[in-house]
Each structure stands twice: as C-alpha cells, then as structure tokens.
Write a protein that holds these residues in place. Structure first.
Motif, PDB file in Angstrom:
ATOM      1  N   GLN A 362     -25.310  -5.138 -50.732  1.00 47.54           N
ATOM      2  CA  GLN A 362     -25.138  -6.431 -51.395  1.00 47.54           C
ATOM      3  C   GLN A 362     -26.343  -6.732 -52.300  1.00 47.54           C
ATOM      4  O   GLN A 362     -26.185  -7.135 -53.455  1.00 47.54           O
ATOM      5  N   VAL A 363     -27.535  -6.505 -51.768  1.00 50.38           N
ATOM      6  CA  VAL A 363     -28.754  -6.764 -52.541  1.00 50.38           C
ATOM      7  C   VAL A 363     -28.793  -5.878 -53.782  1.00 50.38           C
ATOM      8  O   VAL A 363     -29.098  -6.335 -54.891  1.00 50.38           O
ATOM      9  N   LEU A 364     -28.456  -4.608 -53.618  1.00 50.50           N
ATOM     10  CA  LEU A 364     -28.484  -3.687 -54.758  1.00 50.50           C
ATOM     11  C   LEU A 364     -27.479  -4.111 -55.828  1.00 50.50           C
ATOM     12  O   LEU A 364     -27.799  -4.142 -57.019  1.00 50.50           O
ATOM     13  N   LEU A 365     -26.284  -4.460 -55.374  1.00 51.54           N
ATOM     14  CA  LEU A 365     -25.231  -4.795 -56.344  1.00 51.54           C
ATOM     15  C   LEU A 365     -25.499  -6.123 -57.042  1.00 51.54           C
ATOM     16  O   LEU A 365     -25.032  -6.351 -58.157  1.00 51.54           O
ATOM     17  N   GLU A 366     -26.253  -6.992 -56.356  1.00 53.73           N
ATOM     18  CA  GLU A 366     -26.640  -8.247 -57.024  1.00 53.73           C
ATOM     19  C   GLU A 366     -27.582  -7.962 -58.187  1.00 53.73           C
ATOM     20  O   GLU A 366     -27.606  -8.680 -59.183  1.00 53.73           O
ATOM     21  N   ARG A 367     -28.392  -6.924 -58.026  1.00 53.99           N
ATOM     22  CA  ARG A 367     -29.323  -6.590 -59.111  1.00 53.99           C
ATOM     23  C   ARG A 367     -28.569  -6.051 -60.325  1.00 53.99           C
ATOM     24  O   ARG A 367     -28.900  -6.368 -61.451  1.00 53.99           O
ATOM     25  N   SER A 368     -27.574  -5.228 -60.052  1.00 56.66           N
ATOM     26  CA  SER A 368     -26.718  -4.742 -61.143  1.00 56.66           C
ATOM     27  C   SER A 368     -25.535  -3.997 -60.536  1.00 56.66           C
ATOM     28  O   SER A 368     -25.682  -3.283 -59.540  1.00 56.66           O
ATOM     29  N   SER A 369     -24.376  -4.148 -61.159  1.00 60.97           N
ATOM     30  CA  SER A 369     -23.225  -3.388 -60.682  1.00 60.97           C
ATOM     31  C   SER A 369     -23.366  -1.921 -61.099  1.00 60.97           C
ATOM     32  O   SER A 369     -22.703  -1.053 -60.550  1.00 60.97           O
ATOM     33  N   ASN A 370     -24.232  -1.667 -62.063  1.00 64.10           N
ATOM     34  CA  ASN A 370     -24.555  -0.295 -62.446  1.00 64.10           C
ATOM     35  C   ASN A 370     -25.704   0.171 -61.551  1.00 64.10           C
ATOM     36  O   ASN A 370     -26.840  -0.292 -61.682  1.00 64.10           O
ATOM     37  N   LEU A 372     -27.451   2.830 -61.356  1.00 67.91           N
ATOM     38  CA  LEU A 372     -28.621   3.434 -62.009  1.00 67.91           C
ATOM     39  C   LEU A 372     -29.570   2.325 -62.474  1.00 67.91           C
ATOM     40  O   LEU A 372     -30.785   2.413 -62.299  1.00 67.91           O
ATOM     41  N   ALA A 373     -28.963   1.288 -63.047  1.00 70.29           N
ATOM     42  CA  ALA A 373     -29.790   0.153 -63.491  1.00 70.29           C
ATOM     43  C   ALA A 373     -30.377  -0.571 -62.286  1.00 70.29           C
ATOM     44  O   ALA A 373     -31.532  -1.011 -62.306  1.00 70.29           O
ATOM     45  N   ALA A 374     -29.584  -0.674 -61.220  1.00 69.17           N
ATOM     46  CA  ALA A 374     -30.059  -1.417 -60.039  1.00 69.17           C
ATOM     47  C   ALA A 374     -31.294  -0.763 -59.428  1.00 69.17           C
ATOM     48  O   ALA A 374     -32.281  -1.436 -59.133  1.00 69.17           O
ATOM     49  N   VAL A 375     -31.259   0.560 -59.247  1.00 70.16           N
ATOM     50  CA  VAL A 375     -32.414   1.189 -58.586  1.00 70.16           C
ATOM     51  C   VAL A 375     -33.638   1.206 -59.498  1.00 70.16           C
ATOM     52  O   VAL A 375     -34.767   1.282 -59.015  1.00 70.16           O
ATOM     53  N   ARG A 376     -33.410   1.103 -60.800  1.00 71.15           N
ATOM     54  CA  ARG A 376     -34.576   1.056 -61.699  1.00 71.15           C
ATOM     55  C   ARG A 376     -35.327  -0.262 -61.566  1.00 71.15           C
ATOM     56  O   ARG A 376     -36.447  -0.392 -62.062  1.00 71.15           O
ATOM     57  N   THR A 377     -34.710  -1.257 -60.944  1.00 70.71           N
ATOM     58  CA  THR A 377     -35.417  -2.536 -60.749  1.00 70.71           C
ATOM     59  C   THR A 377     -36.250  -2.524 -59.463  1.00 70.71           C
ATOM     60  O   THR A 377     -36.789  -3.555 -59.080  1.00 70.71           O
ATOM     61  N   LEU A 378     -36.337  -1.384 -58.800  1.00 69.60           N
ATOM     62  CA  LEU A 378     -37.054  -1.329 -57.522  1.00 69.60           C
ATOM     63  C   LEU A 378     -38.367  -0.571 -57.704  1.00 69.60           C
ATOM     64  O   LEU A 378     -38.400   0.647 -57.553  1.00 69.60           O
ATOM     65  N   PRO A 379     -39.442  -1.265 -58.042  1.00 64.97           N
ATOM     66  CA  PRO A 379     -40.677  -0.543 -58.333  1.00 64.97           C
ATOM     67  C   PRO A 379     -41.196   0.250 -57.137  1.00 64.97           C
ATOM     68  O   PRO A 379     -41.852   1.262 -57.307  1.00 64.97           O
ATOM     69  N   ASP A 384     -38.088  -2.057 -51.075  1.00 64.32           N
ATOM     70  CA  ASP A 384     -37.914  -3.381 -51.689  1.00 64.32           C
ATOM     71  C   ASP A 384     -36.597  -4.017 -51.261  1.00 64.32           C
ATOM     72  O   ASP A 384     -36.513  -5.223 -51.041  1.00 64.32           O
ATOM     73  N   VAL A 385     -35.561  -3.189 -51.168  1.00 68.77           N
ATOM     74  CA  VAL A 385     -34.257  -3.706 -50.732  1.00 68.77           C
ATOM     75  C   VAL A 385     -34.348  -4.171 -49.284  1.00 68.77           C
ATOM     76  O   VAL A 385     -33.852  -5.247 -48.921  1.00 68.77           O
ATOM     77  N   PHE A 386     -35.025  -3.372 -48.462  1.00 66.35           N
ATOM     78  CA  PHE A 386     -35.152  -3.754 -47.053  1.00 66.35           C
ATOM     79  C   PHE A 386     -35.920  -5.061 -46.912  1.00 66.35           C
ATOM     80  O   PHE A 386     -35.555  -5.932 -46.122  1.00 66.35           O
ATOM     81  N   ASP A 387     -36.995  -5.171 -47.682  1.00 67.60           N
ATOM     82  CA  ASP A 387     -37.777  -6.412 -47.625  1.00 67.60           C
ATOM     83  C   ASP A 387     -36.905  -7.606 -47.995  1.00 67.60           C
ATOM     84  O   ASP A 387     -36.993  -8.669 -47.389  1.00 67.60           O
TER      85      ASP A 387
END
Lengths: 501, 185
Positions: A362-370, A372-379, A384-387
């Motif tokens: 849910q957290v990942l998909l909120e960042r982007s439905s794409n 590839l784009a979603a995981v790029r927001t995780l520095p 980060d998703v777990f946090d």
C-alpha cells in the motif's frame, strides 16, 4: 578527528531553515514498551501496598500550581472543541467509540480515566516519592448495548496507534464479564496526526470500510542479487571492512532498491550506481539488491578497508546469489527477518505477515502506481517502506462478536492503558492531554454518556471541557454527564507532586 | 505570551522580556544546552548567556521565529563553551556529534570564505528538503538538537542498532549530496 571541517558543517547545520528547526522541535513519537508497562504494573502494586506507609513517612499530596491557572477552559461545560487546546507535538489520539457492522444498536456509555497508575519509588536520598516517568492512565470504556432485534452483532473497538507502539496498547475486552478474544485489524495510515482535527480528517471517508478492504499484493517479478557469506570481517588491516556492489542499468527500463545496505550512490542519467554495506553491520545476515524491470547490464563487487570505499582489500568480499522472485515474496521475507530481529515485543507481531506485506505494498503504491518510479523515491531502500508502515498514524480495530438476546442488553467493557498527548515546549510546563471522542467513526446511537476520574488526587487539571468542577486545578467533582451527541472532550493534566509535611 | 509580544518587550528595553523568554523557552534552551554539553552547570550558564545575548541582539534583530533564533544562539554558545573548556577533555555531547558528522565530510580541502560557508548551508538545506519529513526531523533531532541516540531510538520506536544504521545512511547521503554539489570542506 578533523574538527575544523566538522565545525564548519556544525555551523552550516546551525543555519538551516527555521521551518525545519521548528518542525524537529518535538519528539517524533513516544514509545511504549512492554517492559515499561510491566514496571508500571509492578509499581502500581507497590503503590497499593506501600501507600499505607507513605503517609507515616511524611508525604502528602499538594498542589504547587495554586494561582497558576488562568482558567482557560478550566471547569467549563463540555461538548465543544478548540484547535488551540487540542494540538500537541505528540498527539496520542482520543478514546474512540465502539462501532458495529450492523445498524440499529444503541448504547449507554461510561468512560473512566484512572490516574492512580503513578509509580512510587525510592528517591536518591532513600525516601519515597513519585517517579514521574509513568505518564499513562488506565481507561475503562464501558457500554451497555441494546439492539432493536435479537441476534449476533459484529463490533469494532478502535484505538489510535502506530504499529511501532507496543502490545501494551492493545485493549482488553470483556462481554458480560467474560474476556473475549478479538481479532486485530490495521486501518490505513495517514499523515502525521497532531490534533483532534487531524484525527477527524484521518477517520473521515468511511475509515472502517477502508480498513476492511483487501490489501494490495505486488506480484511483479524482481531479479534478486543476494550478498551473503561475507569475508574479511577479521581483517586486521580493515578498520570497517565494507563490500560495494557496483552496477550498470538502463535507467529508462530498470530501477533498483535494497534491503540491508548502509548506503550508496546513483547516477540516474548514466545508469551507474553503487551500494555499500559494512560487513560487521550485517551481523551475518544477507543483504539484497532487487532489480525491477530489465536486469542489470553489468555488475561487480569489491571489498574495501572502510566505508569511504577508497582502499581496496582483496580479502574482503561476499558471495553473490542471483535469482528471480516477486516483490511481494521478498517483502514477506524481509518482514520475517525484521520481526525476528527487532519486533519481539511490538504491537505489529500480532498482525499476520500478509497484512504487513499488504501495508507495505500500500505504501509503495501510494508513492506511485509505477513501481519503478515508486522505488526510486526510496533513498534508503525498502527500510523506508518499513519505517512508514510502522510509524504512520493509524487507527487499529479489535473485532469481536456479541450475542444480544431479545429484550436483553450486553455489557461490554474495554480496558486500555492510555498514554497522553504531549506538548513539551509551547507552554513552558508539562502538559499531558487526554481526550475523548463522542461519535467519531461510530454508527451506534448513544443514549447516555458519562465520564469520571479516579485517582484525582494524583493530578492537577490545567484545562478541560468535560465540565468537572475544579478549584485551582484540583478536581472537586469526579463524575459528569456529557451530551450524548457531543463530539469531543479534552483535559490537560499535570502531576500533583508530594511534599513533606 | 506570544513571541511577537516578547520581541516587542526587547525592543522597548523592558526587562520583562527576559522573564517571559525564560518562562516560555527556558526548558527548550536548557534541553539543547544539556544535550550538547552534558554538564548541568554549564548548560545553566549557557542558557543564562543566551538571555544576555538576546537582550544585546534585540534590537536590531527581530527574529521571525524566536524559538529557532534562541536555539541557534544556544548552539553557538554551547559550541564556544565546548571549545573553551571541553574540547581537549573529549567530553561527550558535541564531541560525539562532531565525530558522527565526520561521515558527512566530502573528501577535499578547507573552507576559505564566508561565501563558501553560505553555499554549504544552502546545500545542507537543499539536501534536507529532499528528505522525507520524518527523516529530516530525525537528522535535525540528532544534529541540531543534539538528542542522544538512545533517546532518539525510543522516540522512534527503533532499536538503537537500527537507528544507528539509519543515521549512518543519512550522514552518507548528506556526504554524497555535498560531493554532488561540488562542496569542499
């Protein structure tokens, strides 16, 4: 240590924007540990057992705040709310009302705040005094539930918590005096909640309905590069033996994310990147690089003497295992490892792994439905998703059923240790807030509503809108009848200290 | 009292300004000073010096955020005291912070002008802006407010080891950002 250089950086950090300084002024979130609660319970026992000899030792309850109260809300009638009075740096959320899957239920509700949970312990000088570290109160939220028709009803008891909070926050439920085993459900997380207004926003738009929706699953294929069997940990020439995984990818078709690495770098245009991990930091566990989209076009690993990754050491290395999986399966593996490593006493262990994986998706998909784009927001990778899953403000529900025979009522009693909302700095004094929601998120009609305080001698009231009678912060009445259609009540309390006679 | 009222008292040279500041921000300033110096007497003196500094600075200063402004003064005075009295003793507090901040240093020479310091501050600002709100707060709770790692771990509900790992990632991320900007220290 190169202090001159670090002092320059210290000064630069001193000069950061004021809004960031303000933003970071308050603690992120108060943690509640089982150990702390066990200690509190033990000390409650001590309190009960030792109170009889405290008085002979020469202590009495006193109010040091005489003349301190400006009367802001003190002793006024209830039902209203004020943003100023309910905004906190750390907001614990109100005691929320029971709700039901079915309609047509009515209740008489009574909420008791018991402040007798203070510890008594030895001071440095060997005398007894309050230990103020125990800030919670015990709330008993009681309902006499009647239904238009006899039948079995599914009830939901909500409570505000982040999943990083402890098991002690899970309320206990009895129905007609019998303990019931309730199922724990996690509602969707929202933005940080600092006030009653934020809580209302979080729970708006059929929050319970959204909590019951199926969580997403991520079945996208990922290529996994797992690093394990690290070598060189004992190297005498390596201050902090570090393995670096370097890779090349096509930025238009590929994205990477990680689990367990310390850091790295990305050149998004050139498609080159690195990830580093200190071998000692792994404590023997594997670390993972997940590739979404097309596979890496090239990769290599190198060992270094330390985290600067400047001095190569051939004796430092690891075994790389490449395989294919799905993002969901990998999240499940990471949650399993994470729970084993860190979460032995935490609230979320009671949530099943699938739920935790679903919340992560849910957290990942909120960042982007794409993705590839979603995981790029995780520095910092999937940590980060777990946090975010663990620390988001959310409401959890206890789901249980109750049978109401024709013409009868069911007595439901929920007990919970309620930690206060905090405001550390704005008023120059301790401020602990406890509040109560009337109808928020509930479909049950309330015909009578009462609130009471037990252990009133242990607190002073700074402000409140329950309608308790007070004099200079000391409660003169400890029970009030509230408007059943009221929305919100609050009280800010401090600890009544003891002084020697 | 509202901050604007307190600042007006300073501008009117009314000594109640210091009382009001102490009342409202005494605990806040003392908390920062204690985090950085770890010695109650030093923290108290630093806070006391902060009130004097505020009295001398306003006017002409008119802070837009009195809290942030006072916090900066406490940080600067704490650093001065540490330099003067504790640097050689390697007392905890600032010593630990500076040791950790070494991870953020890009490999290069020294800062030679105030202009470069401003660039550095801007680069740190830019890096903070691209962090998530929680990570930004975490970094500043540690490196601006000096909150000890153990306490920060409790605040976040993380194990100290996990928090240390996260802080290391943040520091390395800052180093990478500074290097990317061509910042030299």
């Amino acid at each position: 240590m190169n202090k001159d250089r670090t002092l320059v950086l210290y000064d630069a950090i001193t000069a950061v924007r004021e809004e960031y300084i303000e933003e970071a002024a308050a603690p992120c979130r108060k943690v509640r540990r089982w150990g702390a609660w066990a200690a509190a319970a033990a000390c409650l026992f001590l309190l009960i057992g030792s109170w009889s000899f405290l008085q002979p030792l020469g202590f009495a309850i006193a109010n040091p705040f005489l003349g301190y109260f400006a009367g802001r809300g003190d002793g006024t009638g209830g039902g209203g709310s004020s943003q100023d009075d309910t905004a906190y740096h750390c907001y614990a959320g109100p005691v929320l009302p029971l709700t039901a899957e079915e309609t047509g239920l009515t209740v008489e509700r009574s909420v008791e705040y018991d402040f007798s949970l203070y510890d008594v312990g030895l001071r440095d000088d060997g005398r007894y005094a309050y230990l103020r570290s125990r800030q919670a109160c015990l709330v008993t939220d009681s309902y006499t539930l009647t239904a238009g028709e006899a039948g079995t009803y599914t009830l939901y008891y909500p409570f505000a918590a982040a999943l990083a909070d402890d098991t002690v926050l899970i309320p206990s439920v009895t129905v007609n005096g019998e303990a019931v085993k309730a199922e724990l459900l996690a509602g969707p997380g929202g933005d940080a909640v600092f006030s009653w207004e934020d809580m209302k926003a979080l729970m708006g738009d059929d929050y319970l309905g959204r909590s019951l929706e199926a969580l997403p699953r991520l079945e996208e294929r990922v290529t996994v590069y797992a690093l394990s069997d690290f070598r060189g940990q004992e190297s005498e020439t390596a201050k902090n033996p570090t393995v670096e995984f370097a890779y090349v990818l096509d930025p238009a078709r590929t994205a990477v994310t990680t689990w367990g690495y310390n850091g790295g770098s990305n050149d998004l245009q050139g498609g080159k990147g690195t990830r580093q991990v200190g071998i000692r930091d792994t404590r023997g566990s594997a670390v993972y690089l997940l590739v979404l989209g097309e596979d890496l076009t090239d990769w290599s690993i190198r060992g270094y003497a330390d985290g600067a990754c400047e001095t190569l050491l051939e004796s430092v290395g690891a075994t790389v295992t490449r395989y294919e999986s799905t993002l969901g399966e990998m999240l499940a593996l990471f949650w399993k490892n994470y729970r084993e490593d860190y979460l032995a006493d935490k609230l979320q262990v009671l949530l099943d792994k699938d739920t935790l994986v679903g919340l992560s998706c849910q957290v990942l998909l909120e960042r982007s439905s794409n993705l590839l784009a979603a995981v790029r927001t995780l520095p910092f990778g999937l940590e980060d998703v777990f946090d975010e899953v663990l620390h988001r403000s959310r409401v959890l529900y206890l789901r249980f059923t109750v049978v109401i025979p024709a013409g009868e009522a069911a007595d439901i009693r929920v007990s919970l240790v309620k930690y206060p909302s905090y405001d550390h700095t704005s008023r120059g004094r301790e401020r602990r807030g406890f509040d109560l929601a009337g109808k928020l998120g509930s479909n049950i009609a309330v015909t009578r509503l009462e609130a009471s305080v037990t252990g009133a001698e242990y607190i002073v009231i700074y402000c409140q809108n329950f309608g308790f009678e007070t004099a200079y912060g000391v409660l003169k009445t400890t029970r009030v009848t509230l408007d059943p259609n009221g929305e919100h009540w609050y009280m800010d309390v401090g600890t009544a200290p003891m002084k020697e006679k | 009292m509202e901050d604007a009222g307190i600042i007006t008292l300073y501008w009117e040279r009314d000594e109640r300004a210091i009382e009001e500041t102490r009342e409202k921000y005494g605990g806040y300033c003392y908390g920062i000073a204690m985090n950085l110096l770890h010695i109650p007497e030093d923290a108290e003196e630093t806070v006391s010096d902060t009130w004097h500094a505020a009295w001398n600075a306003m006017p002409p200063e008119r802070p837009s955020s009195l809290r942030a402004w006072l916090g900066r003064v406490v940080r600067n005075l704490s650093l001065s005291r540490w330099n003067r009295e504790h640097r050689k003793k390697r007392d905890p507090g600032i010593t630990e912070l500076l040791s950790e901040l070494e991870d953020c240093l890009p490999s290069s020479v020294t800062v030679e002008s105030a202009m470069e310091e401003k660039e550095l501050a801007a680069a740190v600002d830019a890096w903070l802006r691209q962090l998530s709100r929680e990570d930004r707060r975490l970094f500043l709770r540690r490196y601006w407010y000096g909150v000890p790692l153990q306490e920060l771990a409790k605040e976040r509900g993380l194990s100290p080891a996990r928090l240390a790992q996260k802080m290391l990632r943040l520091r390395r991320s800052l180093r990478a950002a500074l290097e990317k900007e061509g910042i030299s220290l």
